[in-house]
Design a protein around this motif. Structure first.
Motif, PDB file in Angstrom:
ATOM      1  N   HIS A 129       0.814  -1.224   0.000  1.00 32.85           N
ATOM      2  CA  HIS A 129       0.000   0.000   0.000  1.00 32.85           C
ATOM      3  C   HIS A 129       0.841   1.265   0.000  1.00 32.85           C
ATOM      4  O   HIS A 129       0.301   2.375  -0.072  1.00 32.85           O
ATOM      5  CB  HIS A 129      -0.896   0.006   1.243  1.00 32.85           C
ATOM      6  N   ILE A 130       2.159   1.138   0.109  1.00 33.79           N
ATOM      7  CA  ILE A 130       3.029   2.316   0.132  1.00 33.79           C
ATOM      8  C   ILE A 130       3.275   2.778  -1.307  1.00 33.79           C
ATOM      9  O   ILE A 130       3.723   2.004  -2.153  1.00 33.79           O
ATOM     10  CB  ILE A 130       4.382   1.989   0.820  1.00 33.79           C
ATOM     11  N   ALA A 131       2.956   4.049  -1.558  1.00 33.59           N
ATOM     12  CA  ALA A 131       3.099   4.583  -2.918  1.00 33.59           C
ATOM     13  C   ALA A 131       4.568   4.703  -3.310  1.00 33.59           C
ATOM     14  O   ALA A 131       5.451   4.673  -2.452  1.00 33.59           O
ATOM     15  CB  ALA A 131       2.439   5.958  -2.989  1.00 33.59           C
ATOM     16  N   ARG A 132       4.814   4.855  -4.577  1.00 34.22           N
ATOM     17  CA  ARG A 132       6.175   5.161  -5.027  1.00 34.22           C
ATOM     18  C   ARG A 132       6.548   6.532  -4.478  1.00 34.22           C
ATOM     19  O   ARG A 132       5.685   7.344  -4.153  1.00 34.22           O
ATOM     20  CB  ARG A 132       6.242   5.178  -6.556  1.00 34.22           C
ATOM     21  N   ASP A 133       7.855   6.791  -4.382  1.00 32.80           N
ATOM     22  CA  ASP A 133       8.303   8.073  -3.851  1.00 32.80           C
ATOM     23  C   ASP A 133       8.690   9.016  -4.990  1.00 32.80           C
ATOM     24  O   ASP A 133       8.888   8.570  -6.125  1.00 32.80           O
ATOM     25  CB  ASP A 133       9.449   7.849  -2.851  1.00 32.80           C
ATOM     26  N   PRO A 134       8.811  10.301  -4.702  1.00 35.24           N
ATOM     27  CA  PRO A 134       9.028  11.279  -5.780  1.00 35.24           C
ATOM     28  C   PRO A 134      10.380  11.146  -6.485  1.00 35.24           C
ATOM     29  O   PRO A 134      10.556  11.694  -7.572  1.00 35.24           O
ATOM     30  CB  PRO A 134       8.905  12.633  -5.073  1.00 35.24           C
ATOM     31  N   LEU A 135      11.322  10.426  -5.892  1.00 34.67           N
ATOM     32  CA  LEU A 135      12.605  10.220  -6.583  1.00 34.67           C
ATOM     33  C   LEU A 135      12.602   8.931  -7.404  1.00 34.67           C
ATOM     34  O   LEU A 135      13.580   8.612  -8.071  1.00 34.67           O
ATOM     35  CB  LEU A 135      13.764  10.212  -5.580  1.00 34.67           C
ATOM     36  N   ASP A 136      11.497   8.196  -7.347  1.00 38.42           N
ATOM     37  CA  ASP A 136      11.367   6.960  -8.137  1.00 38.42           C
ATOM     38  C   ASP A 136      11.037   7.343  -9.581  1.00 38.42           C
ATOM     39  O   ASP A 136      10.071   8.065  -9.826  1.00 38.42           O
ATOM     40  CB  ASP A 136      10.221   6.127  -7.520  1.00 38.42           C
ATOM     41  N   PRO A 137      11.838   6.899 -10.546  1.00 35.16           N
ATOM     42  CA  PRO A 137      11.582   7.265 -11.956  1.00 35.16           C
ATOM     43  C   PRO A 137      10.176   6.862 -12.414  1.00 35.16           C
ATOM     44  O   PRO A 137       9.643   7.464 -13.350  1.00 35.16           O
ATOM     45  CB  PRO A 137      12.643   6.471 -12.726  1.00 35.16           C
ATOM     46  N   ALA A 138       9.593   5.864 -11.760  1.00 34.52           N
ATOM     47  CA  ALA A 138       8.263   5.413 -12.173  1.00 34.52           C
ATOM     48  C   ALA A 138       7.142   6.171 -11.461  1.00 34.52           C
ATOM     49  O   ALA A 138       5.962   5.869 -11.662  1.00 34.52           O
ATOM     50  CB  ALA A 138       8.120   3.911 -11.922  1.00 34.52           C
ATOM     51  N   PHE A 139       7.490   7.156 -10.629  1.00 29.29           N
ATOM     52  CA  PHE A 139       6.446   7.949  -9.971  1.00 29.29           C
ATOM     53  C   PHE A 139       5.640   8.672 -11.042  1.00 29.29           C
ATOM     54  O   PHE A 139       6.194   9.264 -11.965  1.00 29.29           O
ATOM     55  CB  PHE A 139       7.069   8.967  -9.015  1.00 29.29           C
ATOM     56  N   ASP A 140       4.308   8.605 -10.927  1.00 29.81           N
ATOM     57  CA  ASP A 140       3.420   9.174 -11.945  1.00 29.81           C
ATOM     58  C   ASP A 140       2.865  10.520 -11.474  1.00 29.81           C
ATOM     59  O   ASP A 140       1.916  10.576 -10.697  1.00 29.81           O
ATOM     60  CB  ASP A 140       2.278   8.179 -12.208  1.00 29.81           C
ATOM     61  N   ASP A 141       3.452  11.611 -11.954  1.00 33.41           N
ATOM     62  CA  ASP A 141       3.051  12.955 -11.521  1.00 33.41           C
ATOM     63  C   ASP A 141       1.585  13.243 -11.818  1.00 33.41           C
ATOM     64  O   ASP A 141       0.877  13.832 -11.009  1.00 33.41           O
ATOM     65  CB  ASP A 141       3.919  14.023 -12.198  1.00 33.41           C
ATOM     66  N   GLU A 142       1.138  12.832 -13.005  1.00 29.70           N
ATOM     67  CA  GLU A 142      -0.246  13.120 -13.404  1.00 29.70           C
ATOM     68  C   GLU A 142      -1.240  12.369 -12.523  1.00 29.70           C
ATOM     69  O   GLU A 142      -2.257  12.925 -12.096  1.00 29.70           O
ATOM     70  CB  GLU A 142      -0.460  12.745 -14.875  1.00 29.70           C
ATOM     71  N   ALA A 143      -0.941  11.115 -12.252  1.00 27.95           N
ATOM     72  CA  ALA A 143      -1.837  10.321 -11.407  1.00 27.95           C
ATOM     73  C   ALA A 143      -1.874  10.898  -9.997  1.00 27.95           C
ATOM     74  O   ALA A 143      -2.927  10.933  -9.348  1.00 27.95           O
ATOM     75  CB  ALA A 143      -1.379   8.861 -11.374  1.00 27.95           C
ATOM     76  N   PHE A 144      -0.727  11.383  -9.532  1.00 29.74           N
ATOM     77  CA  PHE A 144      -0.668  11.973  -8.200  1.00 29.74           C
ATOM     78  C   PHE A 144      -1.517  13.247  -8.153  1.00 29.74           C
ATOM     79  O   PHE A 144      -2.297  13.459  -7.212  1.00 29.74           O
ATOM     80  CB  PHE A 144       0.784  12.294  -7.824  1.00 29.74           C
ATOM     81  N   LEU A 187       1.823  13.798   3.639  1.00 26.59           N
ATOM     82  CA  LEU A 187       2.273  12.852   4.657  1.00 26.59           C
ATOM     83  C   LEU A 187       1.596  11.485   4.504  1.00 26.59           C
ATOM     84  O   LEU A 187       1.935  10.541   5.222  1.00 26.59           O
ATOM     85  CB  LEU A 187       2.002  13.408   6.061  1.00 26.59           C
ATOM     86  N   ASP A 188       0.639  11.396   3.591  1.00 26.76           N
ATOM     87  CA  ASP A 188      -0.082  10.136   3.378  1.00 26.76           C
ATOM     88  C   ASP A 188       0.741   9.229   2.467  1.00 26.76           C
ATOM     89  O   ASP A 188       0.819   9.441   1.258  1.00 26.76           O
ATOM     90  CB  ASP A 188      -1.449  10.444   2.758  1.00 26.76           C
ATOM     91  N   GLN A 189       1.346   8.205   3.062  1.00 27.20           N
ATOM     92  CA  GLN A 189       2.287   7.357   2.330  1.00 27.20           C
ATOM     93  C   GLN A 189       1.617   6.496   1.251  1.00 27.20           C
ATOM     94  O   GLN A 189       2.312   5.867   0.460  1.00 27.20           O
ATOM     95  CB  GLN A 189       3.051   6.461   3.305  1.00 27.20           C
ATOM     96  N   LEU A 223      -0.342   7.900  -0.935  1.00 26.09           N
ATOM     97  CA  LEU A 223      -0.414   8.809  -2.086  1.00 26.09           C
ATOM     98  C   LEU A 223       0.968   9.087  -2.646  1.00 26.09           C
ATOM     99  O   LEU A 223       1.191   9.135  -3.857  1.00 26.09           O
ATOM    100  CB  LEU A 223      -1.046  10.149  -1.672  1.00 26.09           C
ATOM    101  N   ILE A 224       1.889   9.363  -1.730  1.00 25.17           N
ATOM    102  CA  ILE A 224       3.277   9.671  -2.085  1.00 25.17           C
ATOM    103  C   ILE A 224       4.097   9.277  -0.861  1.00 25.17           C
ATOM    104  O   ILE A 224       3.724   9.591   0.261  1.00 25.17           O
ATOM    105  CB  ILE A 224       3.441  11.175  -2.433  1.00 25.17           C
ATOM    106  N   SER A 225       5.182   8.557  -1.070  1.00 21.17           N
ATOM    107  CA  SER A 225       5.928   8.082   0.096  1.00 21.17           C
ATOM    108  C   SER A 225       7.247   8.825   0.260  1.00 21.17           C
ATOM    109  O   SER A 225       7.710   9.516  -0.652  1.00 21.17           O
ATOM    110  CB  SER A 225       6.174   6.581  -0.001  1.00 21.17           C
ATOM    111  N   GLY A 226       7.810   8.695   1.429  1.00 22.40           N
ATOM    112  CA  GLY A 226       9.124   9.268   1.699  1.00 22.40           C
ATOM    113  C   GLY A 226       9.120  10.672   2.268  1.00 22.40           C
ATOM    114  O   GLY A 226      10.150  11.170   2.697  1.00 22.40           O
ATOM    115  N   VAL A 227       7.950  11.337   2.214  1.00 22.94           N
ATOM    116  CA  VAL A 227       7.858  12.715   2.701  1.00 22.94           C
ATOM    117  C   VAL A 227       7.399  12.704   4.155  1.00 22.94           C
ATOM    118  O   VAL A 227       6.332  12.186   4.458  1.00 22.94           O
ATOM    119  CB  VAL A 227       6.857  13.543   1.861  1.00 22.94           C
ATOM    120  N   GLY A 228       8.187  13.256   5.031  1.00 22.99           N
ATOM    121  CA  GLY A 228       7.809  13.386   6.432  1.00 22.99           C
ATOM    122  C   GLY A 228       7.596  14.843   6.787  1.00 22.99           C
ATOM    123  O   GLY A 228       7.516  15.709   5.911  1.00 22.99           O
ATOM    124  N   ASN A 229       7.507  15.115   8.067  1.00 24.77           N
ATOM    125  CA  ASN A 229       7.178  16.466   8.523  1.00 24.77           C
ATOM    126  C   ASN A 229       8.172  17.517   8.033  1.00 24.77           C
ATOM    127  O   ASN A 229       7.788  18.612   7.634  1.00 24.77           O
ATOM    128  CB  ASN A 229       7.118  16.476  10.057  1.00 24.77           C
TER     129      ASN A 229
END
Length: 309
Positions: free
Chosen positions: A160-175, A191-193, A195-201
């Motif tokens: 259930h953990i989304a790809r992170d923004p540094l992942d080449p396969a991260f889909d900007d449009e879908a996000f 902060l919702d992992q 939707l997008i992972s790796g981002v903390g406070n």
DNA sequence: CCTCAAACCTGGAAGC
DNA sequence: TGCTTCCAGGTTTGAG
């Protein structure tokens, strides 16, 4: 508090020490550190003994080592977790939770001996991977791999953990589309992992400062350009942290070699209450949200109409 | 499915 | 000095 860049620094640091090595007799010193390994500490150690580490991987803040058994050793550092590579004879750290001896593949397993009886001159190829964690929010477990949406192996527990923004396969449009479907504030979404992972406070506040958005900005108001700006800002600050060798501030966070990372000087908002905004000079404010701090510039990041929390 | 908040921990810092 | 309270916060879980 390790977020994506810190975890990636740990992964890179571990790579040369663990890949190709065999795991010996694992010792769990604190059961809480393997609480998510449901069959228990003995099963955890049993699934690791004798296994060869074949690679290191990361998604968001999760890190895993693939094993020749087809399973993976999955780790989350939580708030204070560290993965250290130490000489086996090195004195135990204050909050040492799990010991994982590693030997070069093909080397004979070390004879079972009490720590005090270990030879002073341990073989140079013998090291110990140690999980040290003061606050015990982190954890280790052995998990099976399932195919992700690209057919690559992913530990089943983090499907259930989304790809992170540094992942080449991260889909900007879908996000961007997913964000607009949400009815919440932009920081909660960041902060919702799922939707997008790796981002903390910390990186959420930094990305929002760079994108000039207040943390309560309703997600449904964010057009494609605004989302692109937030993503670009998050990538920029994460890459800067990565380039500095990791990290942040908290002396609890230590990289794989035991050195404290230091990225604090690159922070423009986080932890800077009452200090002047580097763009406009207005003192940075601190607001409390979800029992944690949000730092922002009152001028560059005005509270929006219809603020959502 | 979505949204939201409680709970889980420890130890350093700040307050009294 | 010593005691208490606050604070850091990622993720899971469950209520609504």
């Amino acid at each position: 508090m390790p977020e994506l860049p810190e975890v990636e620094v740990v992964r890179r640091g571990l790579e040369r020490w663990v890949t190709g090595r065999a795991i010996g007799a694992v010792t769990v010193l604190h059961p809480r550190s393997v609480r998510r390994h449901v069959p228990g500490p003995e099963d955890f150690a049993g699934r690791l003994a004798g296994r060869l580490v074949t690679g290191t991987h990361r998604r968001g803040k999760y890190l895993w080592l693939t094993l020749d058994s087809g399973d993976a050793l999955l780790a989350h550092l939580g708030m204070s977790g560290q993965l250290l590579v130490q000489p086996p004879a090195q004195a135990a750290e204050r909050h040492l939770r799990v010991r994982l001896p590693l030997r070069a593949a093909g080397a004979k397993p070390a004879p079972a001996a009490a720590p005090a009886e270990r030879p002073a001159a341990a073989p140079a190829d013998a090291v110990e991977l140690r999980f040290v964690d003061q606050r015990t929010f982190g954890h280790l477990l052995v998990d099976t791999l399932v195919p992700d949406d690209a057919g690559r192996g992913l530990p089943s527990l983090i499907r259930h953990i989304a790809r992170d923004p540094l992942d080449p396969a991260f889909d900007d449009e879908a996000f961007a589309a997913a964000l607009r479907r949400r009815r919440t504030g932009v920081k909660r979404a960041l902060l919702d992992q799922s939707l997008i992972s790796g981002v903390g406070n910390i990186y959420a506040d930094e990305a929002l400062w760079r994108a000039r958005l207040h943390w309560t900005q309703p997600t449904e108001t964010l057009d494609r350009e605004r989302v692109a700006a937030v993503l670009a800002a998050a990538r920029e600050v994460m890459r800067a942290a990565l380039a500095e060798g990791g990290t942040s501030f908290d002396s609890l966070y230590v990289n794989v070699n035991g050195e404290s990372g230091y990225f604090a000087r690159g922070l423009r908002a986080y932890g800077r209450r009452d200090e002047p905004c580097e763009r406009c000079g207005t003192p940075i404010r601190r607001e409390v949200f979800m029992n944690r701090s949000s730092f922002s510039c009152p001028t560059c990041q005005p509270t929006p109409d219809g603020a959502r929390f």
